[in-house]
Design a protein around this motif. Structure first.
Motif, PDB file in Angstrom:
ATOM      1  N   ASP A 147       0.797  -1.226   0.000  1.00  8.35           N
ATOM      2  CA  ASP A 147       0.000   0.000   0.000  1.00  8.35           C
ATOM      3  C   ASP A 147       0.831   1.279   0.000  1.00  8.35           C
ATOM      4  OD1 ASP A 147      -2.384  -1.427   0.093  1.00  8.35           O
ATOM      5  OD2 ASP A 147      -2.403  -1.478   2.281  1.00  8.35           O
ATOM      6  N   LEU A 148       2.152   1.179  -0.020  1.00 14.63           N
ATOM      7  CA  LEU A 148       3.002   2.358   0.123  1.00 14.63           C
ATOM      8  C   LEU A 148       2.740   3.434  -0.922  1.00 14.63           C
ATOM      9  CD1 LEU A 148       6.468   0.954   1.226  1.00 14.63           C
ATOM     10  CD2 LEU A 148       4.896   2.385   2.534  1.00 14.63           C
ATOM     11  N   ASP A 149       2.387   3.067  -2.131  1.00 14.57           N
ATOM     12  CA  ASP A 149       2.149   4.064  -3.178  1.00 14.57           C
ATOM     13  C   ASP A 149       0.833   4.803  -2.990  1.00 14.57           C
ATOM     14  OD1 ASP A 149       4.546   3.443  -4.387  1.00 14.57           O
ATOM     15  OD2 ASP A 149       3.642   1.999  -5.766  1.00 14.57           O
ATOM     16  N   ASP A 150      -0.141   4.177  -2.355  1.00 13.78           N
ATOM     17  CA  ASP A 150      -1.479   4.745  -2.240  1.00 13.78           C
ATOM     18  C   ASP A 150      -1.819   5.284  -0.855  1.00 13.78           C
ATOM     19  OD1 ASP A 150      -1.893   3.927  -4.869  1.00 13.78           O
ATOM     20  OD2 ASP A 150      -2.697   1.991  -4.243  1.00 13.78           O
ATOM     21  N   THR A 151      -1.082   4.896   0.161  1.00  2.75           N
ATOM     22  CA  THR A 151      -1.458   5.212   1.530  1.00  2.75           C
ATOM     23  C   THR A 151      -0.269   5.803   2.278  1.00  2.75           C
ATOM     24  OG1 THR A 151      -2.924   3.293   1.477  1.00  2.75           O
ATOM     25  CG2 THR A 151      -2.476   4.259   3.621  1.00  2.75           C
ATOM     26  N   ALA A 152      -0.490   6.931   2.912  1.00  8.31           N
ATOM     27  CA  ALA A 152       0.559   7.575   3.696  1.00  8.31           C
ATOM     28  C   ALA A 152       0.547   7.025   5.123  1.00  8.31           C
ATOM     29  CB  ALA A 152       0.316   9.085   3.743  1.00  8.31           C
ATOM     30  N   PRO A 153       1.705   6.943   5.748  1.00  6.55           N
ATOM     31  CA  PRO A 153       1.703   6.609   7.171  1.00  6.55           C
ATOM     32  C   PRO A 153       1.068   7.775   7.931  1.00  6.55           C
ATOM     33  CG  PRO A 153       3.888   7.297   6.478  1.00  6.55           C
ATOM     34  CD  PRO A 153       3.035   7.234   5.242  1.00  6.55           C
ATOM     35  N   PHE A 154       0.436   7.474   9.046  1.00  6.82           N
ATOM     36  CA  PHE A 154      -0.107   8.547   9.875  1.00  6.82           C
ATOM     37  C   PHE A 154      -0.080   8.122  11.331  1.00  6.82           C
ATOM     38  CE2 PHE A 154      -3.869   6.082   8.782  1.00  6.82           C
ATOM     39  CZ  PHE A 154      -4.688   6.130   9.897  1.00  6.82           C
ATOM     40  N   ALA A 155      -0.285   9.094  12.196  1.00  4.51           N
ATOM     41  CA  ALA A 155      -0.316   8.843  13.632  1.00  4.51           C
ATOM     42  C   ALA A 155      -1.397   9.713  14.244  1.00  4.51           C
ATOM     43  CB  ALA A 155       1.039   9.158  14.255  1.00  4.51           C
ATOM     44  N   TYR A 156      -1.951   9.237  15.348  1.00  4.79           N
ATOM     45  CA  TYR A 156      -2.993  10.006  16.019  1.00  4.79           C
ATOM     46  C   TYR A 156      -2.959   9.717  17.515  1.00  4.79           C
ATOM     47  CZ  TYR A 156      -5.625   5.606  15.750  1.00  4.79           C
ATOM     48  OH  TYR A 156      -6.021   4.295  15.850  1.00  4.79           O
ATOM     49  N   THR A 157      -3.531  10.640  18.263  1.00  5.33           N
ATOM     50  CA  THR A 157      -3.626  10.459  19.707  1.00  5.33           C
ATOM     51  C   THR A 157      -4.896   9.707  20.050  1.00  5.33           C
ATOM     52  OG1 THR A 157      -4.762  12.573  20.013  1.00  5.33           O
ATOM     53  CG2 THR A 157      -2.343  12.579  20.232  1.00  5.33           C
ATOM     54  N   VAL A 158      -4.852   9.051  21.176  1.00  8.36           N
ATOM     55  CA  VAL A 158      -6.031   8.424  21.782  1.00  8.36           C
ATOM     56  C   VAL A 158      -5.992   8.808  23.247  1.00  8.36           C
ATOM     57  CG1 VAL A 158      -7.235   6.273  22.310  1.00  8.36           C
ATOM     58  CG2 VAL A 158      -5.899   6.459  20.204  1.00  8.36           C
ATOM     59  N   GLY A 159      -7.066   9.389  23.762  1.00  5.86           N
ATOM     60  CA  GLY A 159      -7.135   9.735  25.173  1.00  5.86           C
ATOM     61  C   GLY A 159      -7.604  11.153  25.420  1.00  5.86           C
ATOM     62  N   LEU A 160      -7.378  12.047  24.470  1.00  6.18           N
ATOM     63  CA  LEU A 160      -7.787  13.436  24.664  1.00  6.18           C
ATOM     64  C   LEU A 160      -9.306  13.581  24.661  1.00  6.18           C
ATOM     65  CD1 LEU A 160      -5.092  15.238  22.477  1.00  6.18           C
ATOM     66  CD2 LEU A 160      -5.101  14.877  24.961  1.00  6.18           C
ATOM     67  N   THR A 161      -9.986  12.714  23.928  1.00  3.55           N
ATOM     68  CA  THR A 161     -11.454  12.750  23.875  1.00  3.55           C
ATOM     69  C   THR A 161     -12.053  12.622  25.273  1.00  3.55           C
ATOM     70  OG1 THR A 161     -11.539  11.882  21.628  1.00  3.55           O
ATOM     71  CG2 THR A 161     -13.501  11.552  22.969  1.00  3.55           C
TER      72      THR A 161
END
Length: 153
Positions: A31-45
């Protein structure tokens, strides 16, 4: 415990200790050509803050930037607004905060499964190209697949 159960247990421990956790999503080699790596927080909600998300950077950089911002939110009750420029996050460049919801490419599944789709709000940290241009600017140096957006400012 299964792999996912172990992950959720460790995530809960981090959230209890720190106030949030950062989840990294790295595409498979296929999926490297179509999908970027990403990161997100969990807990602030849980504290009525939006979760933070960033795309297109290496995992270590993404984690460091999100931890910096999450600390400002959680420890100092700092609020970011849609379109706000942050000059003190990335050395030599501004970043921009945009508000939006989950997308096909940027989906904070861990936060949604923990708090529910209706409760999770997102703020994306958008970074510029080497010339200081953003994805919505003419002549941005990267394709839209490098840094997908949750919305436009």
């Amino acid at each position: 415990m299964t792999g996912i159960d172990d992950l959720l247990h460790r995530q809960a421990e981090i959230i209890d200790r720190v106030g949030w956790a950062v989840t990294l999503v790295v595409p498979s080699d296929d999926d490297l050509d179509d999908t970027a790596p990403f990161a997100y927080t969990v807990g602030l909600t849980a504290h009525d803050y939006p979760e933070l998300i960033i795309a297109g950077l290496d995992p270590a950089t993404s984690q460091a930037l999100l931890n910096d911002l999450a600390s400002r939110v959680y420890d100092k009750a700092e609020h970011f607004r849609h379109g706000q420029r942050l000059g003190d996050l990335i050395a030599g460049y501004d970043a921009v905060i945009i508000d939006g919801g989950p997308t096909e490419y940027l989906h904070p599944g861990g936060a949604i499964s923990r708090y529910g789709r209706d409760r999770v709000r997102l703020q994306q940290v958008v970074w510029p190209d080497p010339h200081g241009r953003f994805p919505w600017d003419t002549a941005y140096a990267f394709s839209s697949a490098v840094q997908p957006l949750i919305t436009r400012p």
